[in-house]
Design an enzyme around this catalytic site. Structure first.
Site, short mmCIF file in Angstrom:
data_model
loop_
_atom_site.label_atom_id
_atom_site.label_comp_id
_atom_site.label_asym_id
_atom_site.label_seq_id
_atom_site.Cartn_x
_atom_site.Cartn_y
_atom_site.Cartn_z
CG ASP A 155 -8.10 -1.83 -2.37
OD1 ASP A 155 -7.68 -2.92 -1.93
OD2 ASP A 155 -7.61 -1.26 -3.36
CB THR A 157 -2.84 -2.84 3.92
OG1 THR A 157 -3.14 -2.05 5.08
CG2 THR A 157 -2.35 -1.93 2.82
#
Lengths: 287, 287
Positions: A155, A157
């Site tokens: 997950d 950025t």
């Protein structure tokens, strides 16, 4: 009063959201962190000015990155989550009683602290006793892992700033090594629409294809991300995301979702022609 | 110079597009018409300030509103298109050699003239000899039609302003009457995401369900429309959009597309849970 947050999706396109109040603004060792309150999307979190999540549409991203692999793998007990400081992926994972351990590796402790305080909608499950938070670099953490996890969720950025290393060939190779023989890795893949994002998609896809025998891409509609058309990568050593979908079994769990269904699961892998072409273009070509 | 076009998708969200030049601005009998040139999306058309199409992503809308019904109905010869002054639907339809007649009913002649001059990418096929343009109110035109068309495409503007009447029960009932016994109607259905748009979706869906025995909704990713998540309604007297999909037959036509594929066709009908719920909520309830 006119008070707006704007994000440039390209130098020539921007999305603006009316803000009631800025709830938090701080600079961590890694990035600028802001939390806003807005009439349309509730609270939202930005890192270095880029939208990470809003209370209104985060369910789409978090359900799609979590339940797609969970409905395919028959027996997930040990999970690694990289990034995910907002806690949204953890919230979805702890709904599965058979999961025994979740290692969450987040580089920025301050993101977790801020989310715990201002975004309980996502961060409210981080104290589950199965969750172990490691505040360190995901790249470094995974180098020491072998044959350990059933599922890895990346997950990250965006592929610039602190998350940059999570889009490299070395990283995906280490994820492969850290997975058991029937392990699955899912990652967020950016958007195929704007040319610069499409290149990031292609790069991530190429590197995953090189590391995993099964690599398929799926999509979701996420209104607050650039273009609203978002891709995820499903990479696997053994299970195929459609042929091995355990539809009845997943539905028996009775996990209520607002976006994900096992029917939608199938449709999410049927991509537009131009996206298929983008991906195919890098699957067989050398660097 | 900073020169931006902005559209409010709700009172609290706006999308802005950098503009090079405004190519046209005029007021017709019905609405304000503008054409802009932009670095990100090429030329784009707005009516009363609302985005109608951009050169960069119009293929998504026009392919999805046209090829989905064309891949289901076995023998389309006579088509009615309502609205569609930009010509994009016509461009997709004239790719089918077996279509013999296309009646296009557009209320605003000035839109057609402007598009012919500034948007040849969509309006360049309006002179096809099978196309007959009627400059009149679609509502009135269709009242006089009985058992005439194989396919009706309702390429309306939004459910306010000049397009308002095209979202009424009377209109859909007249479309039913104007179709042959195995006819199909497709319409644009707005977005399910923002609450006000979702209500418009529900209203359109309810009225179509009341008029047609088969009524299903499908979706596409259209970056320049509100939320990027757009719905279309497939209403039919006989053919089911998935069970009657003529996959091999359509692929034999060799029509190259950038968004539509017969695989994507299937996936487009698999909707997120919250959208299924929105639609189900109005299917069985009285007014």
């Amino acid at each position: 009063m006119e008070f707006w947050f704007s994000e440039k999706h390209t130098p020539n396109v921007k999305m603006s959201i009316r803000v009631d109040r800025q709830l938090y603004s701080g600079q961590s060792e890694f990035q600028r962190i802001d939390v806003f309150e807005s009439p349309e999307f509730g609270r939202f979190l930005t890192l270095d000015g880029y939208m990470m999540l809003t209370e209104k549409d985060e369910f789409i991203y978090h359900e799609m990155i979590t339940h797609v692999p969970m409905a395919v793998h028959p027996c997930v007990k040990n999970v690694l989550v990289i990034g995910a400081g907002d806690g949204g992926v953890i919230r979805e994972l702890v709904r599965y009683k058979d999961i025994e351990n979740i290692d969450m590796v987040e580089i920025d402790e301050q993101v977790v602290e801020v989310c715990k305080k201002y975004l309980p909608q996502t961060a409210g499950w981080l104290d589950d006793e199965r969750v172990h938070i490691h505040y360190e670099d995901g790249l470094r953490f995974i180098r020491a892992c072998h044959d350990r996890y059933d599922l890895i969720i990346v997950d990250s950025t965006d592929p610039f700033g602190p998350g940059e290393g999570l889009f490299t060939r070395e990283f995906y190779g280490n994820c492969y090594k850290a997975l058991k023989d029937d392990g699955i890795m899912v990652n967020q893949h950016e958007s195929p629409f704007y040319p610069e994002d499409a290149v990031a998609c292609q790069r991530a896809h190429k590197r995953i294809v090189e590391s995993f025998p099964i690599s398929r891409v799926y999509q979701a509609h996420i209104p607050t991300y650039p273009s609203g058309h978002w891709l995820f990568g499903f990479a696997s050593k053994k299970y195929h995301p459609l042929k091995d979908l355990r539809e009845a079994e997943w539905n028996q769990r009775g996990i209520p979702c607002r976006y994900y269904t096992t029917t939608l699961h199938k449709g999410a892998f049927y991509l537009p022609a131009y996206v298929e072409e983008l991906l195919a273009n890098v699957e067989l070509t050398p660097d």
